[in-house]
Design a protein around this motif. Structure first.
Motif, PDB file in Angstrom:
ATOM      1  N   LYS A  12     -40.868  21.855  35.686  1.00  0.00           N
ATOM      2  CA  LYS A  12     -41.455  20.582  36.139  1.00  0.00           C
ATOM      3  C   LYS A  12     -41.091  20.354  37.621  1.00  0.00           C
ATOM      4  O   LYS A  12     -40.936  21.317  38.364  1.00  0.00           O
ATOM      5  CB  LYS A  12     -41.016  19.424  35.228  1.00  0.00           C
ATOM      6  N   GLU A  96     -48.091  15.756  30.832  1.00  0.00           N
ATOM      7  CA  GLU A  96     -47.824  14.949  32.032  1.00  0.00           C
ATOM      8  C   GLU A  96     -49.022  14.976  32.983  1.00  0.00           C
ATOM      9  O   GLU A  96     -49.327  13.979  33.638  1.00  0.00           O
ATOM     10  CB  GLU A  96     -46.533  15.442  32.713  1.00  0.00           C
ATOM     11  N   GLU A 164     -47.282  20.811  22.137  1.00  0.00           N
ATOM     12  CA  GLU A 164     -46.193  19.947  22.580  1.00  0.00           C
ATOM     13  C   GLU A 164     -46.500  18.506  22.175  1.00  0.00           C
ATOM     14  O   GLU A 164     -47.221  17.805  22.888  1.00  0.00           O
ATOM     15  CB  GLU A 164     -46.041  20.019  24.106  1.00  0.00           C
ATOM     16  N   ALA A 168     -42.159  14.169  21.542  1.00  0.00           N
ATOM     17  CA  ALA A 168     -40.968  15.029  21.510  1.00  0.00           C
ATOM     18  C   ALA A 168     -40.569  15.513  22.901  1.00  0.00           C
ATOM     19  O   ALA A 168     -39.528  16.137  23.062  1.00  0.00           O
ATOM     20  CB  ALA A 168     -41.216  16.232  20.597  1.00  0.00           C
ATOM     21  N   GLY A 170     -39.014  15.466  26.311  1.00  0.00           N
ATOM     22  CA  GLY A 170     -38.016  14.764  27.124  1.00  0.00           C
ATOM     23  C   GLY A 170     -37.337  13.613  26.403  1.00  0.00           C
ATOM     24  O   GLY A 170     -36.662  12.800  27.023  1.00  0.00           O
ATOM     25  N   GLY A 209     -41.024  20.608  23.222  1.00  0.00           N
ATOM     26  CA  GLY A 209     -40.588  19.223  23.016  1.00  0.00           C
ATOM     27  C   GLY A 209     -39.147  19.197  22.569  1.00  0.00           C
ATOM     28  O   GLY A 209     -38.856  19.433  21.395  1.00  0.00           O
ATOM     29  N   VAL A 230     -40.203  25.212  27.172  1.00  0.00           N
ATOM     30  CA  VAL A 230     -38.948  24.467  27.260  1.00  0.00           C
ATOM     31  C   VAL A 230     -38.885  23.725  28.588  1.00  0.00           C
ATOM     32  O   VAL A 230     -39.072  24.336  29.642  1.00  0.00           O
ATOM     33  CB  VAL A 230     -37.752  25.452  27.172  1.00  0.00           C
ATOM     34  N   GLY A 231     -38.619  22.436  28.533  1.00  0.00           N
ATOM     35  CA  GLY A 231     -38.477  21.661  29.763  1.00  0.00           C
ATOM     36  C   GLY A 231     -37.031  21.621  30.219  1.00  0.00           C
ATOM     37  O   GLY A 231     -36.506  22.580  30.794  1.00  0.00           O
TER      38      GLY A 231
HETATM   39  O1  LIG Z   1     -42.745  19.325  28.358  1.00  0.00           O
HETATM   40  C1  LIG Z   1     -42.021  20.219  27.950  1.00  0.00           C
HETATM   41  C2  LIG Z   1     -42.267  21.609  28.332  1.00  0.00           C
HETATM   42  O2  LIG Z   1     -43.500  21.759  28.944  1.00  0.00           O
HETATM   43  C3  LIG Z   1     -40.863  19.925  27.090  1.00  0.00           C
HETATM   44  O3  LIG Z   1     -39.931  19.242  27.820  1.00  0.00           O
HETATM   45  P1  LIG Z   1     -38.452  19.020  27.206  1.00  0.00           P
HETATM   46  O4  LIG Z   1     -37.999  20.360  26.676  1.00  0.00           O
HETATM   47  O5  LIG Z   1     -37.636  18.535  28.356  1.00  0.00           O
HETATM   48  O6  LIG Z   1     -38.618  18.028  26.095  1.00  0.00           O
END
Ligand SMILES: O=C(CO)COP(=O)(O)O
Length: 247
Positions: A12, A96, A164, A168, A170, A209, A230-231
């Motif tokens: 991100k 997003e 996603e 879930a 973030g 998520g 994975v974010g």
């Molecule tokens: O949006 C995500 C991956 O594209 C998931 O984000 P998180 O792993 O921070 O929840």
């Protein structure tokens, strides 16, 4: 079934030369399961820098691109530019982008079509909001988003779907393995009925998520979960354990 597990990190709008250098050291040390395909989604301005530091076994993705080759589109980035600086993938349709930047199913489909035609591989994201889930619309929303993407894809070998659920992302509220598996199985059935059995069997569907090292193994054991997007945890050393969740 022979689908290669595929784990993407979506950085991100995070990172700096310093933090990317640190992360690249961790990923280079691994060790990373050679049976897992790994891709990191990097802010476009750092792609060249990250590509120079990461092992060649790790793919690099842009996090967005525009739907035409070049021109008067201030602030936009073309697929050829992503390729030129070392990316071989692009993440498109992230929630997003949809929610904050107002990207429609149609625009996302146009971007997917153009990125593929320019030779990028695509991680195409879909997923329902909490409100949609609570209204019993999870499948309808995921199928609608997938249908828009499917309407432009001819060759699915360069496409990964990332499921996603928006609730879930973030939030620390991961879908349970059963909740994720249910949607992944429904998506695979959708592909069998609307695209082909061969694509249904071969398409990789990632879950995204709030994936962490603590929950990745159980999620990875589900039959229709073929990897993760994975974010937050992709910026941390635990990303190595998530990549290795199938070991
Ligand atoms: O949006 C995500 C991956 O594209 C998931 O984000 P998180 O792993 O921070 O929840």
């Amino acid at each position: 079934m022979g689908r290669k597990f595929c784990v993407g990190g979506n950085w991100k709008m995070n990172g700096s030369k310093d933090s990317i250098t640190e992360l690249a050291k961790i990923l280079s040390a691994g060790p990373l399961d050679p049976n897992t395909e790994v891709v990191v989604g990097c802010p476009s301005v750092y792609i060249s820098f990250a590509r120079g530091l990461l092992p060649s076994s790790i793919g690099v993705a842009g996090q967005n691109c525009y739907k035409v080759k070049s021109g008067a589109f201030t602030g936009e980035i073309a697929p050829s530019m992503l390729k030129d600086v070392g990316a071989d993938w692009v993440i498109l349709g992230h929630s997003e982008r949809r929610a904050i930047f107002g990207e429609s199913d149609e625009l996302i489909a146009d971007k997917v079509e153009f990125a593929l035609s320019e030779g990028l591989k695509v991680i195409a994201c879909i997923g329902e909001t909490l409100q949609e889930r609570e209204a019993g619309q999870t499948e309808a929303v995921c199928f609608r988003q997938t249908k828009a993407i499917a309407s432009v894809v001819k060759d699915w070998s360069n496409v990964v779907i990332a499921y996603e659920p928006v609730w879930a992302i973030g939030t620390g509220k991961t879908a349970t393995p059963a909740q994720a598996q249910e949607v992944h199985a429904a998506l695979r059935k959708w592909f069998a009925e609307n695209v082909s059995q061969a694509v249904s069997d071969s398409i990789r569907i990632q879950y995204g998520g709030s994936v962490t090292a603590a929950n990745a193994r159980e999620l990875a054991s589900q039959p229709d979960i073929d990897g993760f997007l994975v974010g937050g945890a992709s910026l941390k050393p635990e990303f190595v354990q998530i990549v290795n969740a199938r070991q």
